[in-house]
Enzyme design. Sequence first.
Site, short mmCIF file in Angstrom:
data_model
loop_
_atom_site.label_atom_id
_atom_site.label_comp_id
_atom_site.label_asym_id
_atom_site.label_seq_id
_atom_site.Cartn_x
_atom_site.Cartn_y
_atom_site.Cartn_z
N PHE A 137 0.85 -1.19 0.00
CA PHE A 137 0.00 0.00 0.00
C PHE A 137 0.88 1.24 0.00
CE2 PHE A 137 -2.45 3.44 1.84
CZ PHE A 137 -3.65 3.34 1.16
N ASP A 222 9.18 3.10 1.49
CA ASP A 222 7.95 3.74 1.95
C ASP A 222 7.84 3.49 3.46
OD1 ASP A 222 5.34 4.32 2.76
OD2 ASP A 222 4.44 3.67 0.89
N LYS A 251 2.53 10.43 8.53
CA LYS A 251 1.86 9.93 9.73
C LYS A 251 2.49 10.46 11.02
CE LYS A 251 -0.50 5.96 7.71
NZ LYS A 251 -1.86 6.51 7.82
#
Length: 396
Positions: A137, A222, A251
């Site tokens: 993802f 990532d 985040k």
Amino acid sequence: MTTNDELRGRFEAAFMRNYGVPPVAIARGEGCSVWDVDGRRYLDLIGGIAVTSLGHSHPALVEAVSRQVATLAHTSNLYLHEPEVLLAEKLLALLGEPARVFLSNSGTEANEAAVKIAIKYGKTHGRGYMVATENGFHGRTLGALSLTGKPAIRDQFGPFPLDVRFVPYGDADALKSAVTEDCAAVFLEPTQGEAGVIPPPDGYFRTAREICSSAGALLVADEIQSAIGRTGHWFAHQAEGVVPDVLTLAKGLGGGMPIGACIGFGEAGEVFAKGDHGSTFGGNPVSCAAALAVLDTIERDGLLGNVVTVGALLSEGIAAVRHPLLKGVRGRGLWLAAVLTAPKSAQVQAVAQEAGFLVNALQPDAVRLAPPLVITESDVQTFLDALPGILEAADV
């Protein structure tokens, strides 16, 4: 009708249906606790999806944001400001490698920047395709979604602008076969997050680095979820002893304020020329001040050590529970998944909520835990004491 029910009804009437209707309307937070609009308290074990690094209403974050918004809230990229320079310098110091930083508003945007770096690098070197992993993802915008190997969220929005080859995550031989001298970049999560917090086999990330170096492809790490102390290291790739060519962050970096970063090492950091990329709000002074407060507090308060200690307590405590619905636990630090023997994560989430704990039904058989880095042993023990009863009530 409760206030929570009333607000959920208004949400359903006003918003598009992409989120469904969230189960709880949260009114305020303090530390690792949140309260809903009816005054009920919950222990927050998901942390805004690994975002609220310092918990809720942390004094350092409140002070930094309040001071900055009262001083300078926005400049755009037409002008620079000191907080963005300080943040870039701090990130580079923590990485300990020469690199260059681009600041964005989110993880998806950080990955979009990485995609553009890979495209331009590929054109410069005569390389045309990229490699990513099945069930990986990387975001929901079209560029990032091109690299996201989850058919359920991807297929209806194709065709995509990128040529991407997908390989099984953790399969070094498949990765080596896919990465040729025509490959521009490989996008990898050090641990797959949305797939269910799935770590790769030992040595996989180091092998990926070797494969990319041998073929001349960029390795893009990532770390949208895994960085900023989440696994007990500033950045998860540091535990593997490797340096990627591109690193993406978001985040936990802002502790709740929207910010992301794309960091290019070596040649990858020199790919963009003036005008190649930009963001009106990226590097916003308030978000940068928040990120600096997060990094400084993690460092000052020794929170990396807390992640290791409390994360081990949480992981070992879950593993010690004996219940037919619980298969085990996986993950690193304070980024874990309780793995189930049946597809009942939604039931576990609902029962946990009723018991006063917020967890995330990440996959049908996996419940994600990503609490604030400030969570205490006492908080964790409270959850562990309740876990057998939660599983029993959910296993119906």
